[in-house]
Design a protein around this motif. Structure first.
Motif, PDB file in Angstrom:
ATOM      1  N   LEU B 234     -17.446  36.781 -31.176  1.00  0.00           N
ATOM      2  CA  LEU B 234     -18.758  36.906 -31.836  1.00  0.00           C
ATOM      3  C   LEU B 234     -19.485  38.157 -31.342  1.00  0.00           C
ATOM      4  CD1 LEU B 234     -19.935  33.173 -31.735  1.00  0.00           C
ATOM      5  CD2 LEU B 234     -19.169  34.454 -33.755  1.00  0.00           C
ATOM      6  N   ALA B 235     -19.424  38.395 -30.026  1.00  0.00           N
ATOM      7  CA  ALA B 235     -20.110  39.565 -29.446  1.00  0.00           C
ATOM      8  C   ALA B 235     -19.522  40.864 -29.977  1.00  0.00           C
ATOM      9  CB  ALA B 235     -20.015  39.512 -27.917  1.00  0.00           C
ATOM     10  N   ALA B 236     -18.232  40.815 -30.339  1.00  0.00           N
ATOM     11  CA  ALA B 236     -17.566  42.028 -30.826  1.00  0.00           C
ATOM     12  C   ALA B 236     -17.717  42.190 -32.337  1.00  0.00           C
ATOM     13  CB  ALA B 236     -16.086  41.985 -30.443  1.00  0.00           C
ATOM     14  N   GLY B 237     -18.438  41.255 -32.979  1.00  0.00           N
ATOM     15  CA  GLY B 237     -18.714  41.435 -34.398  1.00  0.00           C
ATOM     16  C   GLY B 237     -17.883  40.576 -35.334  1.00  0.00           C
ATOM     17  N   PHE B 238     -16.968  39.762 -34.823  1.00  0.00           N
ATOM     18  CA  PHE B 238     -16.261  38.824 -35.697  1.00  0.00           C
ATOM     19  C   PHE B 238     -17.259  37.780 -36.196  1.00  0.00           C
ATOM     20  CE2 PHE B 238     -12.588  40.437 -33.358  1.00  0.00           C
ATOM     21  CZ  PHE B 238     -11.613  40.501 -34.345  1.00  0.00           C
ATOM     22  N   ASP B 239     -17.090  37.304 -37.426  1.00  0.00           N
ATOM     23  CA  ASP B 239     -18.019  36.288 -37.914  1.00  0.00           C
ATOM     24  C   ASP B 239     -17.546  34.887 -37.506  1.00  0.00           C
ATOM     25  OD1 ASP B 239     -15.955  35.711 -39.624  1.00  0.00           O
ATOM     26  OD2 ASP B 239     -16.943  36.520 -41.405  1.00  0.00           O
ATOM     27  N   LYS B 240     -18.430  33.902 -37.754  1.00  0.00           N
ATOM     28  CA  LYS B 240     -18.123  32.531 -37.334  1.00  0.00           C
ATOM     29  C   LYS B 240     -16.848  32.002 -37.984  1.00  0.00           C
ATOM     30  CE  LYS B 240     -22.743  30.868 -36.164  1.00  0.00           C
ATOM     31  NZ  LYS B 240     -23.888  30.034 -36.585  1.00  0.00           N
ATOM     32  N   ALA B 241     -16.620  32.425 -39.227  1.00  0.00           N
ATOM     33  CA  ALA B 241     -15.425  31.940 -39.920  1.00  0.00           C
ATOM     34  C   ALA B 241     -14.158  32.431 -39.228  1.00  0.00           C
ATOM     35  CB  ALA B 241     -15.448  32.406 -41.380  1.00  0.00           C
ATOM     36  N   ALA B 242     -14.185  33.653 -38.716  1.00  0.00           N
ATOM     37  CA  ALA B 242     -13.006  34.187 -38.023  1.00  0.00           C
ATOM     38  C   ALA B 242     -12.765  33.430 -36.726  1.00  0.00           C
ATOM     39  CB  ALA B 242     -13.195  35.673 -37.744  1.00  0.00           C
ATOM     40  N   VAL B 243     -13.855  33.094 -36.029  1.00  0.00           N
ATOM     41  CA  VAL B 243     -13.725  32.330 -34.787  1.00  0.00           C
ATOM     42  C   VAL B 243     -13.155  30.944 -35.093  1.00  0.00           C
ATOM     43  CG1 VAL B 243     -14.995  31.296 -32.861  1.00  0.00           C
ATOM     44  CG2 VAL B 243     -15.582  33.596 -33.655  1.00  0.00           C
ATOM     45  N   GLU B 244     -13.690  30.312 -36.127  1.00  0.00           N
ATOM     46  CA  GLU B 244     -13.205  28.979 -36.522  1.00  0.00           C
ATOM     47  C   GLU B 244     -11.720  29.041 -36.917  1.00  0.00           C
ATOM     48  OE1 GLU B 244     -15.017  26.005 -36.904  1.00  0.00           O
ATOM     49  OE2 GLU B 244     -13.870  24.839 -38.369  1.00  0.00           O
ATOM     50  N   ARG B 245     -11.346  30.139 -37.585  1.00  0.00           N
ATOM     51  CA  ARG B 245      -9.945  30.277 -37.996  1.00  0.00           C
ATOM     52  C   ARG B 245      -9.037  30.332 -36.757  1.00  0.00           C
ATOM     53  NH1 ARG B 245      -9.989  35.254 -40.561  1.00  0.00           N
ATOM     54  NH2 ARG B 245     -11.379  34.190 -42.013  1.00  0.00           N
ATOM     55  N   VAL B 246      -9.396  31.143 -35.790  1.00  0.00           N
ATOM     56  CA  VAL B 246      -8.538  31.319 -34.612  1.00  0.00           C
ATOM     57  C   VAL B 246      -8.549  30.069 -33.730  1.00  0.00           C
ATOM     58  CG1 VAL B 246      -8.255  32.608 -32.456  1.00  0.00           C
ATOM     59  CG2 VAL B 246      -8.733  33.829 -34.592  1.00  0.00           C
ATOM     60  N   LEU B 247      -9.728  29.492 -33.532  1.00  0.00           N
ATOM     61  CA  LEU B 247      -9.854  28.426 -32.532  1.00  0.00           C
ATOM     62  C   LEU B 247      -9.692  27.017 -33.112  1.00  0.00           C
ATOM     63  CD1 LEU B 247     -12.732  29.761 -30.242  1.00  0.00           C
ATOM     64  CD2 LEU B 247     -10.256  29.917 -29.900  1.00  0.00           C
ATOM     65  N   TRP B 248      -9.687  26.888 -34.440  1.00  0.00           N
ATOM     66  CA  TRP B 248      -9.497  25.548 -35.000  1.00  0.00           C
ATOM     67  C   TRP B 248      -8.460  25.531 -36.134  1.00  0.00           C
ATOM     68  CZ3 TRP B 248     -11.019  20.844 -33.276  1.00  0.00           C
ATOM     69  CH2 TRP B 248     -10.765  19.767 -34.131  1.00  0.00           C
ATOM     70  N   ASP B 249      -8.732  26.318 -37.188  1.00  0.00           N
ATOM     71  CA  ASP B 249      -7.875  26.222 -38.384  1.00  0.00           C
ATOM     72  C   ASP B 249      -6.420  26.574 -38.074  1.00  0.00           C
ATOM     73  OD1 ASP B 249     -10.237  25.672 -39.669  1.00  0.00           O
ATOM     74  OD2 ASP B 249     -10.457  27.668 -40.553  1.00  0.00           O
ATOM     75  N   ASN B 250      -6.211  27.622 -37.284  1.00  0.00           N
ATOM     76  CA  ASN B 250      -4.838  28.048 -37.017  1.00  0.00           C
ATOM     77  C   ASN B 250      -4.025  26.999 -36.255  1.00  0.00           C
ATOM     78  OD1 ASN B 250      -5.208  30.402 -38.414  1.00  0.00           O
ATOM     79  ND2 ASN B 250      -5.210  31.757 -36.631  1.00  0.00           N
ATOM     80  N   PRO B 251      -4.533  26.470 -35.130  1.00  0.00           N
ATOM     81  CA  PRO B 251      -3.732  25.427 -34.462  1.00  0.00           C
ATOM     82  C   PRO B 251      -3.536  24.186 -35.319  1.00  0.00           C
ATOM     83  CG  PRO B 251      -5.843  25.787 -33.305  1.00  0.00           C
ATOM     84  CD  PRO B 251      -5.683  26.898 -34.295  1.00  0.00           C
ATOM     85  N   VAL B 252      -4.561  23.832 -36.128  1.00  0.00           N
ATOM     86  CA  VAL B 252      -4.409  22.676 -37.010  1.00  0.00           C
ATOM     87  C   VAL B 252      -3.297  22.947 -38.025  1.00  0.00           C
ATOM     88  CG1 VAL B 252      -5.531  21.330 -38.838  1.00  0.00           C
ATOM     89  CG2 VAL B 252      -6.756  21.817 -36.701  1.00  0.00           C
ATOM     90  N   ALA B 253      -3.261  24.181 -38.552  1.00  0.00           N
ATOM     91  CA  ALA B 253      -2.225  24.527 -39.536  1.00  0.00           C
ATOM     92  C   ALA B 253      -0.847  24.529 -38.880  1.00  0.00           C
ATOM     93  CB  ALA B 253      -2.518  25.895 -40.148  1.00  0.00           C
ATOM     94  N   PHE B 254      -0.763  25.096 -37.676  1.00  0.00           N
ATOM     95  CA  PHE B 254       0.553  25.191 -37.038  1.00  0.00           C
ATOM     96  C   PHE B 254       1.095  23.808 -36.689  1.00  0.00           C
ATOM     97  CE2 PHE B 254       3.344  25.456 -33.347  1.00  0.00           C
ATOM     98  CZ  PHE B 254       4.351  26.243 -33.889  1.00  0.00           C
ATOM     99  N   PHE B 255       0.344  23.035 -35.933  1.00  0.00           N
ATOM    100  CA  PHE B 255       0.846  21.726 -35.512  1.00  0.00           C
ATOM    101  C   PHE B 255       0.825  20.714 -36.654  1.00  0.00           C
ATOM    102  CE2 PHE B 255      -0.385  23.541 -31.354  1.00  0.00           C
ATOM    103  CZ  PHE B 255       0.856  23.470 -30.744  1.00  0.00           C
TER     104      PHE B 255
END
Lengths: 230, 288
Positions: B234-255
């Motif tokens: 977030l501090a580097a300018g990524f939006d909330k959706a990008a954070v949610e993608r990396v920290l939630w959506d991606n592991p949910v999709a993988f596993f």
């Protein structure tokens, strides 16, 4: 010496409620699985994924009921049945272990089916669950099979464990018949420790202490409930 | 911020960690089977460990409002001990369990022939059980080890979309993403990868097929590194959706590819009362 408990434990046989809760695919899978008792070691772990796990009745779930169907369909009796149950329990995850523990009354001569002739042979499974810290397993172990077979000392310790773990005592089968003066003494002593520590005393031990403990211990409690301890 | 830590060894962590993780936003995690620090000397101690990953640890996590899943495998280090190798024959009965969402950690430690054999056999178990594979990359000789791992993955015939290579860095991320596998990053206080370096990797390679974990264990590690990475993004300018993608959506999709990742519908609303449900059974979380 019977003590009135507010609520009987969950019904021992969850199977009658099962058919209405299964999808056609789940029912077909279960029918096929039931017809293959020799494959139970492979089929038992898959039940939850195939039949579902929604709440069914009492504190039971669809997967527990479906697993009870598989266990009661085993063409085994006595020691051979106990060996298979022990293996399934030993290799089971907590959901499988709960299902084995909850099915025990159905495999006992005193249970509704009564065909398994299990007798005391599954007591080691109960003892293992009661040694653990998983409340769901402790609760599952304390059904009608435990009420019928646990020795007095083990049964008393199990009830005390429930009080410590905050498992409501109305989940413990047979308490009305099995509670005795010694259990009442233990619960009264437990209450004393809690009172000294300034901690709350669970209300559900009250009926046992009141009706069975010595006058001295019962006097811990006023006529209306817990005197000054809640 | 809602966080799914796709790699953390909770067996080695305390209840304080669980509470801090919940407060930081962690609502689900995957605990891979791995080395305990002290070498095991018999298969039986693996089985007790696997039972703990399927029983006690999910129960403990649920008391803190966190959903716990696991991966099961013979880890690369102990694949070198002939006393432990018979574990491979017993893995199928654990891979059949509901909360097992991948085979792992597998991979290389010292790149021995024994490790070759265990890696290949366990990739085939993943194929047979329809499970993803969580593959550890070696800490020593990492670049060569990663290339060799990708070769073995390719030879096995497993769909690369079902494979994550973990503990990657700036030098190994490119070839892994190019192979079609997922890229896992372990954010550590001093070693492996830091949250600031991770942000740079995300800027360069994007957020697709990327998993970020704390890999916290019994060593110097921090179970809140997932959150720190989200904050750094977030501090580097990524939006909330990008954070949610990396920290939630991606592991949910993988596993989720396991078909066994059953997340509570409202992970942000754990119920502390008696009616809360674990495996469909009423338990009290936390106690009084």
């Amino acid at each position: 010496m019977a003590v009135t408990t507010p609520n009987p434990s969950a019904p021992a046989d969850p199977r009658p409620a099962l058919p209405a809760a299964l999808t056609p695919q789940g029912r077909a899978w279960l029918d096929e699985a039931t017809a293959r008792p020799t494959a139970i070691r492979a089929l038992f772990p898959a039940v939850r994924r195939r039949c579902g796990h929604t709440p069914l009745t009492g504190h039971r779930t669809v997967d527990e009921a479906a697993r009870a169907v598989l266990l009661t369909a085993l063409p085994l009796r006595g020691p051979a049945l106990a060996d298979e149950l022990t293996r399934l329990h030993h290799h089971g995850d907590p959901a499988e272990q709960r299902a084995v523990l909850r099915a025990l009354p159905l495999l006992d001569p005193g249970g509704p089916d009564g065909a398994g002739d299990l007798g005391d042979l599954a007591l080691p499974l109960l003892r293992e669950a009661l040694r653990g810290n998983d409340n769901t397993l402790i609760e599952a172990a304390l059904g009608p099979y435990a009420a019928a077979h646990l020795p007095d000392a083990v049964y008393r310790q199990a009830v005390l464990s429930c009080v410590f773990c905050e498992i409501p005592l109305d989940r413990v089968a047979g308490l009305g018949d099995r509670a005795d003066v010694e259990l009442a003494r233990m619960l009264a002593d437990f209450a004393r420790e809690r009172i000294v520590a300034g901690r709350a005393v669970p209300e559900d031990i009250l009926p046992i202490v009141r009706s069975l403990a010595s006058a001295d211990a019962a006097a811990l409690y006023g006529t209306d409930g817990l005197d000054g301890v809640t | 911020m809602r966080i799914f830590d796709p790699h953390i060894h909770m067996t080695s962590r305390t209840t304080d960690d669980y509470e801090a993780m919940y407060a930081a936003g962690v609502r689900a995690l995957v605990e891979p089977a791995f080395w305990l620090g002290q070498p095991r000397t018999s298969p039986e101690s693996f089985y007790d460990y696997f039972d703990s990953l399927l029983g006690w640890e999910p129960y403990r996590a649920a008391q803190h409002g966190i959903q716990h899943f696991c991966t099961i495998a013979l880890n690369p280090k102990e694949a070198n001990d002939p006393r432990c190798v018979p574990v491979l024959d017993e893995l199928p009965r654990y891979l059949a369990k509901d909360r097992v969402v991948a085979v792992g950690e597998i991979g290389y430690d010292s790149m021995t022939p024994e490790e070759d054999d265990a890696l290949a056999r366990q990739l085939h178990l993943a194929i047979h059980h329809g499970l993803p594979a969580l593959v550890h990359t070696p800490h020593r000789d990492k670049a060569a080890g990663t290339r060799r791992t990708l070769d073995v993955v390719k030879e096995s015939g497993i769909d690369p979309a079902l494979v994550v290579l973990d503990h990657l860095n700036e030098l190994t991320v490119g070839i892994v993403l190019q192979s079609g596998c997922w890229a896992g990053f372990s954010i550590y206080p001093r070693t492996k990868m830091s949250e600031d370096r991770m942000v740079e990797v995300l800027k360069e390679h994007g957020t697709e097929r990327v998993l970020v974990n704390s890999a916290a264990d019994w060593g110097r590690s921090d179970p809140l590194k997932t959150r720190r990475t989200g904050d750094a993004m977030l501090a580097a300018g990524f939006d909330k959706a990008a954070v949610e993608r990396v920290l939630w959506d991606n592991p949910v999709a993988f596993f989720g590819q396991s078909g066994r990742l059953e997340l509570d519908p409202e992970p942000d609303a754990p119920e502390p009362d008696e009616s809360s449900s674990f495996e469909g059974n009423s338990i009290r979380r936390g106690g009084a």
